[in-house]
Design an enzyme around this catalytic site. Sequence first.
Site, PDB file in Angstrom:
ATOM      1  N   CYS A  70      10.125 -11.271   0.725  1.00 51.16           N
ATOM      2  CA  CYS A  70      11.416 -11.737   1.210  1.00 51.16           C
ATOM      3  C   CYS A  70      12.243 -12.172   0.000  1.00 51.16           C
ATOM      4  O   CYS A  70      11.875 -13.132  -0.694  1.00 51.16           O
ATOM      5  CB  CYS A  70      11.188 -12.915   2.158  1.00 51.16           C
ATOM      6  SG  CYS A  70      12.708 -13.649   2.781  1.00 51.16           S
ATOM      7  N   CYS A 182      17.110  -6.787   0.546  1.00 45.03           N
ATOM      8  CA  CYS A 182      16.538  -7.583   1.644  1.00 45.03           C
ATOM      9  C   CYS A 182      15.545  -6.649   2.305  1.00 45.03           C
ATOM     10  O   CYS A 182      15.889  -5.491   2.605  1.00 45.03           O
ATOM     11  CB  CYS A 182      17.629  -7.993   2.632  1.00 45.03           C
ATOM     12  SG  CYS A 182      16.988  -8.600   4.218  1.00 45.03           S
TER      13      CYS A 182
HETATM   14  N1  DGL Z   1      13.843 -10.080   4.748  1.00 42.65           N
HETATM   15  C1  DGL Z   1      14.450 -11.130   4.047  1.00 42.65           C
HETATM   16  C2  DGL Z   1      14.844 -10.755   2.621  1.00 42.65           C
HETATM   17  O1  DGL Z   1      14.234  -9.900   2.008  1.00 42.65           O
HETATM   18  C3  DGL Z   1      15.485 -11.999   4.702  1.00 42.65           C
HETATM   19  C4  DGL Z   1      16.015 -11.792   6.059  1.00 42.65           C
HETATM   20  C5  DGL Z   1      16.519 -13.070   6.723  1.00 42.65           C
HETATM   21  O2  DGL Z   1      15.680 -13.755   7.263  1.00 42.65           O
HETATM   22  O3  DGL Z   1      17.718 -13.367   6.652  1.00 42.65           O
HETATM   23  O4  DGL Z   1      15.734 -11.339   2.058  1.00 42.65           O
END
Ligand code: DGL
Length: 262
Positions: A70, A182
């Site tokens: 993340c 993301c």
């Molecule tokens: N999947 C996450 C990232 O790589 C974030 C998504 C979220 O929860 O806003 O930043």
Amino acid sequence: MKIGIFDSGIGGLSVLHQAMKELPGEQFIYYADEEHVPYGEKPRAEIEVFVAEIIGFLLAQDVKAIVIACNTATSVATKEFRGRFPVPIVGMEPAVKKALDLYGGSGGRVLAAATKITVTGGKMRHLLECVDKQHLTDLIALPGLVRFAENGDFGSEAVEKYLRAELAKFDLSLYSSFVLGCTHFNFFKEILRKLLPAEVRLVDGNEGTINQLRRRLNCGLGSQGVSREPEYYFSGRKVADGAQLERIRACLQQLEKVFVIE
Ligand code: DGL
């Protein structure tokens, strides 16, 4: 021993999906903080608390390494992870360096997409100062894609309308690459490929993250065999419900479908 991978939600499944291909023989635990997704629109201090809790949870499962799949969670982590924990912790940042190295040569610009927290954070500023001396990168926050992904919608008319409107804010002929900063955005490679000019390459950070994991684990990687079905947790609770497991399977299927798209 297992490798723990976590994200705010299903986005990090894209890292798990690739890790299972590249690290056969390893066993994985995947943790999605489904109670708190999306992180990208929450206060940083709140996300820090979630991240600390999840790391504690995974350490209690006796993992040999943790991947923060993340970009948002990595971006709010104020202290460096190296040396603070008994196992290696590998974070993730938007693959701007990779995009510039591969496609920035002729002055083509990079459009780096991420959550609001990631694009406005100090870590992003620092990253650009280090790797983008020529100021070739523009940033775009696409929080809507996180919500669509969590709803299992990877390409409806609503997704297309949203992306068209957001991308219309940029002159796309100036870009040579689009960074998926993301992990939730990996689900949308098909529709992004359709909407972006053919010359604009899609770049994600999964390969770099897995390479980093490999380096940090050094010779602690299982050498052969096939990964067993990972264990899944949603905010600390083991996923055993058929519908939830089916949802995860559908996500992995979508990731397999778009895996080679760049
Ligand atoms: N999947 C996450 C990232 O790589 C974030 C998504 C979220 O929860 O806003 O930043």
